[in-house]
Design a protein around this motif. Structure first.
Motif, short mmCIF file in Angstrom:
data_model
loop_
_atom_site.label_atom_id
_atom_site.label_comp_id
_atom_site.label_asym_id
_atom_site.label_seq_id
_atom_site.Cartn_x
_atom_site.Cartn_y
_atom_site.Cartn_z
N LYS A 78 16.52 -34.33 40.19
CA LYS A 78 17.74 -34.59 41.03
C LYS A 78 17.55 -34.91 42.31
O LYS A 78 18.03 -35.74 42.94
CB LYS A 78 18.81 -33.47 40.89
CG LYS A 78 20.25 -33.58 41.77
CD LYS A 78 20.87 -32.38 41.30
CE LYS A 78 22.02 -32.07 42.49
NZ LYS A 78 22.64 -30.87 42.10
N ASP A 97 16.06 -38.04 42.72
CA ASP A 97 17.11 -39.15 42.43
C ASP A 97 16.18 -40.02 41.26
O ASP A 97 16.26 -40.96 41.13
CB ASP A 97 17.44 -39.86 43.45
CG ASP A 97 18.85 -40.55 42.97
OD1 ASP A 97 19.27 -40.36 41.90
OD2 ASP A 97 19.14 -41.90 43.37
N ALA A 126 27.87 -34.17 36.36
CA ALA A 126 28.53 -34.02 37.59
C ALA A 126 27.33 -33.02 38.62
O ALA A 126 27.05 -33.55 39.75
CB ALA A 126 29.92 -33.42 37.59
N PRO A 146 23.84 -35.74 39.09
CA PRO A 146 24.24 -37.11 38.97
C PRO A 146 23.17 -38.18 38.49
O PRO A 146 23.51 -39.17 38.06
CB PRO A 146 24.62 -37.35 40.37
CG PRO A 146 24.57 -36.03 41.15
CD PRO A 146 23.75 -35.28 40.44
N ASN A 147 22.09 -37.59 38.62
CA ASN A 147 20.76 -38.81 37.99
C ASN A 147 20.89 -38.73 36.41
O ASN A 147 19.78 -39.49 35.98
CB ASN A 147 19.54 -38.19 38.85
CG ASN A 147 19.25 -36.76 38.27
OD1 ASN A 147 20.13 -35.91 38.05
ND2 ASN A 147 17.96 -36.41 38.01
N LYS A 169 22.22 -39.56 32.88
CA LYS A 169 22.88 -40.57 32.40
C LYS A 169 23.37 -40.13 30.83
O LYS A 169 22.27 -39.79 30.09
CB LYS A 169 22.38 -41.88 32.23
CG LYS A 169 23.54 -43.08 32.10
CD LYS A 169 22.91 -44.29 32.34
CE LYS A 169 23.31 -45.32 31.19
NZ LYS A 169 22.34 -46.53 31.05
#
Lengths: 1021, 484
Positions: free
Chosen positions: A175, A178, A202, A205-206, A208
């Motif tokens: 994270k 990133d 959340a 955020p990296n 998916k």
């Protein structure tokens, strides 16, 4: 860890160790006076122990020692010291829950005995249905071989706490940097899980989230989204349909969402409403087998025909090609137009454009059958996203992969990309109930709980929610995904509390959690559903058709990949019940194969000879598509379109599976772009002979039409069933006193009075039976039917108490027809025995008929099989000596012999040979030993339990209270069980129905199983 | 003229035989040493028997699954072999009982061996119903004996139970009959024995036969009574065996013609087996002068007769299957369906071996030829095996529901057990040939003067038929017997 501590026993030892050392060298501190003892001749001579005595003592001690060693192995059974409140030994508890394993989704009831789930049944209150796979899922729970039992890191066991810590650290690291991480799951259709995933995303955020369905329906979902703005599968209310036209959509076999109940609800001849179902397809699917009319075409022609139908319906000219079935399509268009809003078209082609055309036709028809407002959420996978993931993995754009219950290394056509990329990832975590190649390749393998051990919720169709609750403590050191993700998101709430809170606030509103949990489902009020009404978008069908036309690449051979009713996408490949489950169409178990039309097989030299031991062999074919080739055995399939071949996915899985289960060929490498139609296929004959394990060899009814009665709807409505010439349900006639009389009017025996007490009958409606086989597996589970393995099934020794016979029609159906054609006797037999190239298909469930005049009962020398007062033909296993005379004298051949010991026998290493697998056994039914005959008991343990329950409650047995495993598993209502002496029972009326008949009634065995004549709506067109 | 027999009749005992010669001839195989051929035959049979026993132990230890049976074909070689062996066992009683009642003197040379064959064949037959059970250790449950299983009784409706009674009755009556006939002959051996052990054994076996007139009188009475008892058994046993099939409901089995047809078939096969065995035995034990062409011809005549009945039964079955018009009768073992189906080879084997080959016996030359009779008898044995195989396997392979049509292929265990019973049979027969008087010498002596070649010739030439050499009847013979 070396320690410097010194331990001592005495002060001497501590201070001066020399004396201790000296002493420790002498075993005996004082000298042993052997000389004194042996030298004292006098005493020795006076001892009374003679040589004889000595030998006696030796003899006794040896005997005693060996006897003591002869103790049998001890098996401990531990009673409850403190009995749990809700467990009464001998009484089953039922829990309403849901199944969602990424492929199968169902509202179910789970039967538990002494804390062990032993059976899954449909939750009929929730309109739940079960398939063979759902029924069998209970056995996958106990799969100690394949299930992950402890968290591991690189193959070494680690604790959950350590795993959490390490993975958490890694996630944070990624994270910070990133670096993209992908959470790859199957479809979960769970609102609370979606929220948890969102929270997880959340937090990181990296990350998916990519949804991946091994067998994709992405095209349908994309098309639905394009037209109706919502990514889901269209629902179809088939019960209201007048005309159903399916272009290769196997909505009965490829079970997702349980269309069979609605389909059959719309096909009840009694009500006068019977839909007209036309199937346009290339493979012989279960749906096609049930269709009133089956139009056979190559996959490319199926697609063109779909476009042509659009043309015919709308009159709009769109790009397409002519097909050999255009005339029939024209006719279909007329039929559909006539049905108007009661007509529906669907397609199984996994292509957005084909799906769009299908939706457009339905819109043009104004179809009410297409359910837009309660679309299905059970396939959410997106091919586009998965393809993106593949390219990202290839280019190294992904640093971490967390998978949940998916196995792309097995199921993805580009599996090598996954296999390669996963090795170099910074973080690879597999959360999975079962071991598989992806789990093996990942660094962390985290065992997930089985759905029967988990909490959860479901949202299969809009507005219909379901709850999942654990029915057993986790068998292994497992956690469910939601708990894992909550923990990783830094949320310390237990998922149970989370889901409870979530439901109270988001779903239930005012309703009670306990009620919802008790029922297992919750239906949202109407207004919430209405909110979902959407206006369709206008799409240029001409463009769509052009795209579709371009995507079709007609070739000499086209491959239609499909899933089998038994194994589906292969998730439960290690489930012996499903492996042994015979395919409803081919009746082959333990295999997948290339289905090929009779014409092509002849041209290419493929055949399925019947061997002397009754088994079927096949030749191998090398199938090549897009440079990938596999070698598969060929099964010649009547009704297969010429120029097309079919191959089922879900087989050929090997990693972690028991050796016996490593059968078939993996077809996923051919499943390029998740497209179930592959063009440009080449087929070459390969060397070798494949041994099939089929449970049925003869394919037609051989002119014996009183076994299987089929009539058209028109005949049903207009012709007297007993009419001497045209009757469609003529009773058997025999000659008596030189008069022709109905066979059932004469009798050799004096009848018992069967009006007293209960008298059980089972009615089987051949019109409603789709052949899905859920009953076969339900019977397996209820009655501890053993699995015998491929080699034994091959030589005709499957143990199924309930089987579903499948008959193809022949070109010449009766001897009268043959006579008209001028065939000789030998030719007549051959004609009657040979299936047609494109036959009609009929299914006939067959189990012990519980004859009131049972041929088996008279011939048993030891009276091991005799008649019960309630109509059952009973089998006393303990008394059976195994002469097999009963089986030989059974005209229905439903008796099954225990050729070997199938339990506790390493030769049959299935669920009855290990401690976990045995947990699924029904304690109410004995496990049979070798040498005894067994067969359907009409679930006497269930009927007795019902009687005793009523007795305890001081009441009469309620109407329709009696059930058998097969009748409860049957979601279409084809099987109805009950007491004919209770005139209110549904079966009492069915027994008198004009469609009712007994198989082989000329024998006058007077069975308690009644069949209802199959009515086909063939006159509509 | 107590010894008179029409000169037109051929003699039954050839050569210049005296009573003593007969005694010597019959006692020779027992008292002499066995030759190499006997040992070879014995060891081969023993090996086959042991192999068969091994297969039986394997079956009992593992399960019936080691055979080639399946869910749709519950019987095949087991019951085929059972019926075949029972059928073979039929000739003995027919020869000894029925022919005795009909006063056929030619039976005397062959009845001993035929009865021995019967008993040994019934042993083999009896094996199969036991080992074909899934749980043979509970086999005694088929006996109606008092028990502690909650006083569970057998099912008297079941033809299998009738089999138990029929076969056990048949075996016991045959055994008693055989032994009764053996008593004077055992006594003869006893009296000739020089070794004390041998003497002791034969003394035990002969039940203290003394050759007194009273002994002979009782012997005659018992023989007659047993013959009377055994005669209905000749009919009953195979009638009941046929009911295993006839009372069932399988098309092809459910047939009222079965009882007479099975009995005829059994005698047919039984005589064929006697023919086979005696063809070998007369050579091996030098009994050419007692088992003559005439005996062979007589047996062949019985074979033609019973073979004819069988052929008519086949034709009837074929006709009825067609005549019913029922689609269920299309594939019975004698039908167009069988002739064109996967078992066509078995169907045509049956017709060839059982209908065509016996027709050769219409020719006198063939009928009176030892070697032809021997070959044809083996053909008939094969044919009769096929008959039972066809009835069981073809019928079961095409049951009522086409979905249950299947095929049968034997495993090595099936074959091994069958070969094992043949081995066992020959082991018993070979031991018998070395220890038992293979020809009922006491009886043959009674016809020596009436049917012996020597005496017949003398009568023809007008020479008084006083014996050339006077033999005192100490060896268990009596002139009393000659009175007929």
């Amino acid at each position: 860890m070396a320690s410097n501590k010194k331990y001592w026993k005495s002060v001497e030892e501590l201070k001066d160790s020399s004396i201790v050392e000296t002493l420790s060298k002498n075993e005996f501190v004082e000298e042993i006076p052997t000389d004194q003892f042996l030298g004292d001749k006098e005493t020795l001579e006076n001892t009374s122990t003679s040589r004889r005595d000595f030998l006696k003592y030796v003899g006794f001690t040896t005997a005693a020692a060996s006897l003591a060693a002869c103790e049998g192995p001890v098996r401990k059974s531990i009673p409850y010291v403190v009995k749990p409140n809700d467990v009464i030994p001998g009484v089953a508890d039922w829990y309403a829950t849901s199944m969602a394993d990424g492929y199968d989704f169902a509202n179910v009831l789970v039967k538990t005995r002494e804390g062990r789930p032993i059976q899954i049944m449909p939750n009929k209150e929730a309109n739940g249905t079960t398939s063979a796979r759902v029924q069998a899922a209970v056995l996958s729970l106990y799969d100690e071989k394949l299930r992950l039992q402890n968290p591991t890191k690189g193959g070494e066991e680690i604790s959950w706490a350590d795993a959490d810590k390490e993975i958490g650290a890694k996630l944070n690291e990624l994270k910070e940097a990133d670096q993209p991480v992908v959470l790859l799951t199957g479809t979960m259709a769970s609102p609370s899980t979606s929220k948890i995933v969102d929270e997880f995303l959340a937090t990181y955020p990296n990350v998916k989230h990519v949804v991946y369905d091994a067998v994709s329906e992405s095209g349908a979902a994309d098309a639905f989204e394009a037209m109706y703005g919502q990514r889901a599968l269209p629902n179809y209310h088939l019960d209201k349909a007048k005309t159903i036209v399916s272009f290769g959509a196997d909505f009965l076999g490829d079970f997702h969402g349980g269309f069979e109940k609605q389909y059959i609800d719309g096909r009840k001849p009694e009500t006068g409403h019977m839909s007209y179902h036309v199937q346009v397809e290339s493979n012989m699917s279960l749906t096609g087998a049930n269709a009133d009319k089956r139009i056979v075409a190559k996959p490319s022609d199926v697609v063109f025909a779909l476009i042509n139908l659009y043309k015919e319906i709308t009159g709009v000219s769109v790009p397409s090609n002519a097909t050999p079935i255009d005339a029939e399509i024209k006719q279909l268009a007329k039929e559909l137009k006539k049905s108007g809003s009661k007509g529906v078209v669907m397609t199984g082609v996994n292509d957005i454009n084909a799906q769009l055309i299908s939706l457009a036709i339905n819109r043009a028809l104004g179809s009410e059958i297409l359910g837009i407002n309660n679309s299905l959420n059970i396939r959410q996978g997106s091919d586009e996203q998965v393809e993106k993931l593949v390219s990202d993995l290839k280019s190294g754009n992904v640093s971490g992969l967390i998978t949940y219950n998916v196995d792309p290394i097995y199921t993805h056509a580009n599996s090598s990309v996954f296999a390669e990329a996963i090795k170099s990832l910074a973080l690879s975590v597999a959360i999975s109930t079962e071991n598989n190649e992806t789990v093996n390749a990942s660094t962390y393998a985290l065992p997930a709980s089985h759905f029967l051990e988990s909490w959860g919720d479901t949202h299969f169709t809009q507005g219909n929610y379901g709850l999942m609750q654990p029915t057993i403590q986790p068998l292994f050191n497992t956690r469910q995904l939601q708990d894992v993700l909550l923990k990783w998101s830094g949320n310390d709430t237990k998922y149970y509390n989370y889901i409870k809170a979530f439901w109270s606030s988001e779903i239930l509103k005012d309703a009670s959690w306990n009620t919802a949990l008790h029922n297992g489902f919750y239906t949202a009020s109407v207004d919430t559903v209405v909110d979902n009404v959407v206006t369709p978008r206008d799409i240029s069908i001409s463009d769509v058709a052009l795209l579709l036309k371009r995507s079709v690449n007609p070739s000499d051979f086209e491959l239609n990949l499909y899933t089998k009713t038994g194994l589906g996408d292969g998730k439960q490949a290690n489930n012996p019940w499903l492996q042994e489950f015979p395919d409803p169409i081919t009746r082959a178990s333990w295999d997948n194969y290339l289905t090929m039309s009779m014409a092509d097989a002849k041209a290419l030299g493929f055949s399925n000879p019947v061997k002397d031991n009754g088994a079927i062999d096949g030749d191998y074919a090398k199938v090549s598509v897009n440079g990938v080739s596999v070698t598969v055995p060929v099964m010649v399939q009547p009704g297969q379109a010429k120029g097309s071949v079919g191959l089922s996915l879900g087989y050929g899985r090997t990693f972690g599976l028991k050796e016996e289960m490593q059968v078939g060929v993996n077809a996923y490498p051919l499943y390029t772009n998740s497209n179930n139609i592959q063009y440009g296929v080449t087929i070459e004959k390969a060397s070798g002979t494949h041994k099939f394990a089929c449970t049925q060899v003869q394919k037609t009814i051989a002119g014996r039409h009183d076994i299987l009665k089929v009539a058209s709807l028109k005949e049903y409505k207009t012709v007297d069933p007993k009419d001497h010439h045209h009757g469609w349900n003529k009773p058997a006639y025999v000659s008596y006193d030189h008069n022709e009389v109905e066979a059932n009017t004469i009798d050799l025996w004096d009848e018992h009075n069967r009006e007293v007490g209960h008298h059980f009958n089972l009615s089987i409606d051949l019109t409603s039976c789709t052949g899905c086989g859920a009953c076969v597996v339900a019977c397996h589970a209820e009655n501890n039917v053993p699995v015998v393995g491929k080699n034994e099934v091959r030589v005709g020794r499957d143990m199924h108490w309930l089987r579903i016979d499948r008959y193809y029609s022949s070109e010449v159906e009766t001897r009268e027809e043959a006579k008209e054609l001028g065939l000789s006797r030998g030719e007549t037999y051959e004609a009657l025995e040979t299936e047609a190239e494109n036959p009609e298909v009929t299914f006939q469930p067959m189990m012990c008929q519980h004859c009131n005049h049972a041929p088996c009962e008279t011939v048993c020398p030891v009276a091991a099989t005799s008649h019960g007062r309630q109509g059952q033909n009973q089998m006393a296993y303990n008394r059976c000596v195994g002469t097999r005379y009963c089986a030989n004298n059974c005209p229905y051949r439903v008796r099954r012999f225990n050729w070997f010991n199938y339990a506790n026998n390493n030769e049959f290493d299935f669920n009855m040979n290990n401690e976990y697998g045995k947990m699924v056994l029904n304690p109410d039914v004995v496990v049979r030993s070798r040498g005894v005959m067994e067969k359907c008991s009409m679930c006497i343990q269930m009927t007795q339990a019902t009687i005793l329950k009523a007795k305890k409650e001081g009441r009469a047995v309620n109407t329709d209270e009696f059930e058998t495993a097969c009748s409860s598993a049957c979601t279409t209502g084809a099987m109805v069980f009950g007491d004919v002496n209770n005139k209110k029972d549904e079966v009492a009326a069915l027994a008198e129905d004009k469609r009712a008949y007994n198989v082989l009634d000329y024998l006058q065995t007077k069975p308690n199983v009644i069949y209802q004549v199959k009515i086909k709506n063939t006159n509509e067109a | 003229m107590s010894h008179y027999e029409a000169p037109i009749r051929e003699p039954l005992v050839l050569g210049d035989k005296s009573y003593h010669d007969i005694t010597e001839d019959i006692a020779k195989p027992i008292e002499g040493k066995a030759n190499k051929n006997w040992y070879m035959a014995f060891y081969i049979s023993l090996a086959a028997m042991l192999w068969g026993f091994g297969c039986i132990f394997y079956t009992v230890g593992t399960g019936i699954g080691v055979w080639g049976l399946s869910k749709n074909i519950g019987w095949a070689w087991d019951i085929t072999n059972f019926v075949w062996w029972v059928g073979i066992g039929h000739a003995g009683t027919l020869i000894s009982a029925v022919l005795l009642l009909f006063r056929q003197k030619w039976r005397m040379a062959i009845n001993r061996s035929a009865e021995a064959m019967t008993i040994f064949a019934v042993f083999q037959a009896g094996l199969f119903p036991i080992i074909h059970m899934g749980r043979p250790w509970n086999g005694y449950w088929v006996l109606p004996i008092p028990n502690q299983f909650g006083s569970l009784w057998v099912n008297f409706n079941s033809p299998l139970l009738w089999d138990v009674f029929a076969i056990s009755t048949y075996l016991s009556v045959s055994l008693v009959f055989w032994w009764t006939g053996l008593l004077p002959d055992f006594a003869m051996i006893r009296d000739r024995a020089v070794k004390p052990f041998q003497k002791k054994i034969y003394a035990l076996l002969s039940f203290g036969w003394s050759g007194r007139a009273k002994d002979w009188q009782r012997f005659e009475e018992v023989s007659l009574v047993l013959a009377g008892l055994a005669t209905p058994l000749v009919l009953s046993v195979h009638t009941i065996v046929s009911m295993d099939f006839a009372t069932s409901i399988n098309p092809g089995w459910h047939s009222t013609i079965f009882p007479p047809y099975f009995v005829a078939g059994a005698i047919f096969s039984g005589f064929a087996m006697v023919q086979t065995l005696l063809g070998i035995m007369r050579k091996v034990t030098n009994m050419e002068e007692y088992i003559t062409r005439l005996h062979v011809e007589y047996m062949n005549i019985v074979i033609i007769l019973t073979g004819g009945i069988v052929a008519v039964a086949y034709a009837t079955e074929f006709f009825i299957a067609w005549y019913t018009g029922s689609p269920y009768e299309n594939y019975t073992y004698l039908s167009v369906g069988a002739a064109t189906g996967p078992y066509a080879w078995a169907f045509y084997s049956l017709l060839f071996f059982n209908i065509l080959t016996p027709q050769l016996l219409w020719f006198k030359k063939i009928r009176r030829s030892f070697i032809w009779s021997f070959i044809i008898s083996i053909f008939i044995n094969i044919g009769m095996w096929f008959e039972r195989f066809d009835i069981i396997a073809i019928v079961l392979s095409k049951g009522h529901l086409p979905s249950t049509w299947w095929r049968f292929e034997p495993t090595f265990v099936d074959v091994g057990i069958f070969i094992g019973t043949i081995g066992f049979f020959f082991v018993l027969f070979l031991l018998y040939a070395r220890t038992f008087p293979v020809i009922a010498q006491a009886e043959v002596k009674t016809i020596l003067k009436s049917s012996g070649e020597f005496y017949k010739k003398r009568r023809e030439q007008g020479i008084p038929t006083k014996p050339a050499i006077n033999v005192v009847a100490t060896e268990g013979t009596s002139d009393k017997k000659d009175k007929e």
